[in-house]
Scaffold this active site. Structure first.
Site, mmCIF file in Angstrom:
data_model
loop_
_atom_site.group_PDB
_atom_site.id
_atom_site.type_symbol
_atom_site.label_atom_id
_atom_site.label_comp_id
_atom_site.label_asym_id
_atom_site.label_seq_id
_atom_site.Cartn_x
_atom_site.Cartn_y
_atom_site.Cartn_z
ATOM 1 N N GLY A 107 -25.409 12.254 31.846
ATOM 2 C CA GLY A 107 -25.602 12.830 30.537
ATOM 3 C C GLY A 107 -26.703 13.624 30.511
ATOM 4 O O GLY A 107 -27.266 14.065 31.585
ATOM 5 N N GLY A 108 -27.316 13.942 29.167
ATOM 6 C CA GLY A 108 -28.318 14.970 29.010
ATOM 7 C C GLY A 108 -29.611 14.569 29.549
ATOM 8 O O GLY A 108 -30.372 15.524 30.154
ATOM 9 N N VAL A 157 -25.758 7.790 35.771
ATOM 10 C CA VAL A 157 -25.314 6.461 35.720
ATOM 11 C C VAL A 157 -24.724 6.089 37.402
ATOM 12 O O VAL A 157 -23.683 6.920 37.512
ATOM 13 C CB VAL A 157 -24.485 6.101 34.705
ATOM 14 C CG1 VAL A 157 -24.088 4.407 34.892
ATOM 15 C CG2 VAL A 157 -25.254 6.072 33.312
ATOM 16 N N LYS A 164 -29.091 2.993 35.546
ATOM 17 C CA LYS A 164 -29.067 4.446 34.791
ATOM 18 C C LYS A 164 -30.432 5.083 35.082
ATOM 19 O O LYS A 164 -31.662 4.218 34.861
ATOM 20 C CB LYS A 164 -29.093 4.068 33.159
ATOM 21 C CG LYS A 164 -29.331 5.423 32.518
ATOM 22 C CD LYS A 164 -29.149 4.922 30.732
ATOM 23 C CE LYS A 164 -29.357 6.062 29.892
ATOM 24 N NZ LYS A 164 -29.306 5.645 28.612
ATOM 25 N N GLU A 219 -25.615 -4.562 33.056
ATOM 26 C CA GLU A 219 -24.324 -5.198 33.326
ATOM 27 C C GLU A 219 -23.126 -4.024 33.623
ATOM 28 O O GLU A 219 -23.080 -3.010 32.940
ATOM 29 C CB GLU A 219 -23.932 -5.924 32.087
ATOM 30 C CG GLU A 219 -22.555 -6.683 32.044
ATOM 31 C CD GLU A 219 -22.219 -7.348 30.759
ATOM 32 O OE1 GLU A 219 -21.260 -8.251 30.971
ATOM 33 O OE2 GLU A 219 -22.971 -6.781 29.878
ATOM 34 N N ASP A 231 -23.522 7.056 18.214
ATOM 35 C CA ASP A 231 -22.405 7.526 18.786
ATOM 36 C C ASP A 231 -21.257 6.365 19.255
ATOM 37 O O ASP A 231 -20.814 6.475 20.435
ATOM 38 C CB ASP A 231 -23.032 7.785 20.231
ATOM 39 C CG ASP A 231 -22.524 9.064 20.950
ATOM 40 O OD1 ASP A 231 -21.485 9.715 20.365
ATOM 41 O OD2 ASP A 231 -22.598 9.229 22.089
ATOM 42 N N LYS A 286 -17.905 5.732 19.824
ATOM 43 C CA LYS A 286 -16.666 6.473 20.150
ATOM 44 C C LYS A 286 -15.837 5.959 21.249
ATOM 45 O O LYS A 286 -16.451 4.661 21.848
ATOM 46 C CB LYS A 286 -17.126 7.943 20.597
ATOM 47 C CG LYS A 286 -18.128 7.953 21.840
ATOM 48 C CD LYS A 286 -18.513 9.162 22.209
ATOM 49 C CE LYS A 286 -19.398 9.209 23.595
ATOM 50 N NZ LYS A 286 -19.714 10.714 23.984
ATOM 51 N N ASN A 313 -17.490 4.965 24.589
ATOM 52 C CA ASN A 313 -18.551 3.834 24.369
ATOM 53 C C ASN A 313 -17.849 2.512 24.302
ATOM 54 O O ASN A 313 -18.824 1.607 24.059
ATOM 55 C CB ASN A 313 -19.642 4.509 23.596
ATOM 56 C CG ASN A 313 -20.254 5.583 24.255
ATOM 57 O OD1 ASN A 313 -20.252 5.740 25.189
ATOM 58 N ND2 ASN A 313 -21.013 6.380 23.257
ATOM 59 N N ASP A 333 -24.118 2.517 25.572
ATOM 60 C CA ASP A 333 -24.939 3.567 25.568
ATOM 61 C C ASP A 333 -25.396 3.664 24.255
ATOM 62 O O ASP A 333 -25.174 4.241 23.219
ATOM 63 C CB ASP A 333 -24.040 4.616 25.520
ATOM 64 C CG ASP A 333 -24.545 5.996 25.899
ATOM 65 O OD1 ASP A 333 -25.830 5.859 25.808
ATOM 66 O OD2 ASP A 333 -23.958 7.106 26.626
#
Length: 353
Positions: free
Chosen positions: A49-50, A54, A69, A121, A165, A167, A170, A189
């Site tokens: 991600g940004g 992960v 992460k 997890e 977020d 979606k 996720n 997330d």
């Protein structure tokens, strides 16, 4: 772009040093890399991600798979460090069956810079995005899924936390069966989550979230509350049932569309779905229900669909009974027929093999 802890790369290469954990390519596997004095052995990269990568990993002390992460170089300022620590503390306080759990956290040095990492997890199942590759879900299955996600949202909302977020990427299907569900669903997330009336937890753009699932207030760049998660979940449920995104396209096109029209709810859906989805996707945030109300409504829809299924079975058995066979015997005949069909199927399969 947000991090997904359960999406494996299509191809795997080889990495020989810790530096590989800070690179951008996704089609790589780290070998011989460990964290926390060898406790966590790092495996393939699962997502990027940004602000973080992960990885799949293994907790050698407890002999279990985990997800790690790792925050990258972009998050090196004092303010970014503060946001990381706030995210870590937030996740450490959240314990719910519908949330991916935080196990541990630590730091690793890379080129003289300390980087924080989270040990979470690991969920081996598919995401809702993966599930929808096979086609739309039955409304009753979407109701079961939605009730679980709404439960998780209710839990964080009562702690004044907005996910921002929600979606399909996720929403994860675990391999755990509980509470009447074949698979527990997990919400993941919290990278752009924030407190109601508070500051953001992590770096993000002016408009936070994924274009297709933004609430109208997110699209306008306004302050958001817990109602924004309800709107996003409504769009997710609609997509789960129809198999298509209601507001597709780029962020501008998608944002403009939801500001000028409401989502289209399929008329063939059971009646109980219509007022629920309309209220969840109301353009005015104050007209949306709370997460616990959504969970309750979806659970009623799920239970009602199960009752209707039982009635249909009984109706079919009733036809047999009307022809002179007692329902109890009819049930035994149905079971025997199913068993015979299974045996024949196995025999045909063996012969074909």
């Amino acid at each position: 772009m947000t991090e997904s802890a359960n999406r494996s790369p299509a191809h795997a290469g080889s990495i020989t040093g810790p530096e590989a954990m800070f690179t951008e390519p996704e089609d790589l596997v780290t070998t011989g890399v460990s964290l926390s004095n060898g406790r966590y052995s790092i495996g393939e990269q699962l997502g990027s991600g940004g602000s973080a990568n992960v990885y799949r990993a293994r907790d050698e002390l407890l002999s279990r798979p985990v997800a790690v992460k790792l925050f990258r170089d972009e998050a090196a300022t004092a303010n970014d460090r503060l946001r990381q620590e706030r995210e870590i503390r937030l996740l450490g306080e959240l314990r719910h069956p519908g949330l991916v759990e935080l196990y541990d956290s630590g730091s690793v040095l890379h080129r003289g810079v300390e980087h924080r990492y989270l040990v979470m997890e690991y969920i081996p199942g598919a995401t809702l995005t993966d599930r929808l590759q096979d086609g739309p879900m039955l409304p009753r299955d979407a109701a079961a899924l939605g009730a679980q996600v709404a439960d998780a949202l209710s839990f964080i909302h009562t702690r004044s936390i907005v996910h921002r977020d929600v979606k399909p990427d996720n929403i994860l299907f675990s391999d755990i069966a509980a509470f009447g569900h074949a698979n527990l669903v997990k919400l993941s997330d919290f990278g752009i989550a924030h407190f109601v009336g508070g500051s953001r937890l992590t770096n993000t753009e002016a408009i936070s979230g994924t274009a297709s699932y933004l609430s109208p207030e997110q699209a306008l760049g306004e302050t958001v509350g817990t109602e924004t998660d309800i709107y996003s979940l409504g769009l997710v449920l609609l997509e789960a049932i129809t198999g298509r995104r209601e507001f597709d396209g780029g962020i501008v096109e998608s944002a403009v569309a939801r500001l000028h029209r409401d989502p289209v709810i399929p008329p063939e859906l059971p009646a109980a779905w219509h007022p629920l989805l309309r209220s969840m996707t109301a353009r005015k945030a104050e007209n949306r229900p709370a997460a616990h109300e959504v969970a309750s409504s979806l659970r009623e829809i799920w239970a009602d669909s199960r009752v209707r299924r039982v009635r249909r079975v009984r109706a079919r058995l009733g036809v047999v009974a009307a022809e002179g066979v007692a329902p109890r015997i009819a049930l035994l005949l149905a079971a025997a027929t199913a068993a015979a069909g299974l045996a024949i199927g196995l025999a045909v399969g063996i012969l074909a093999f």
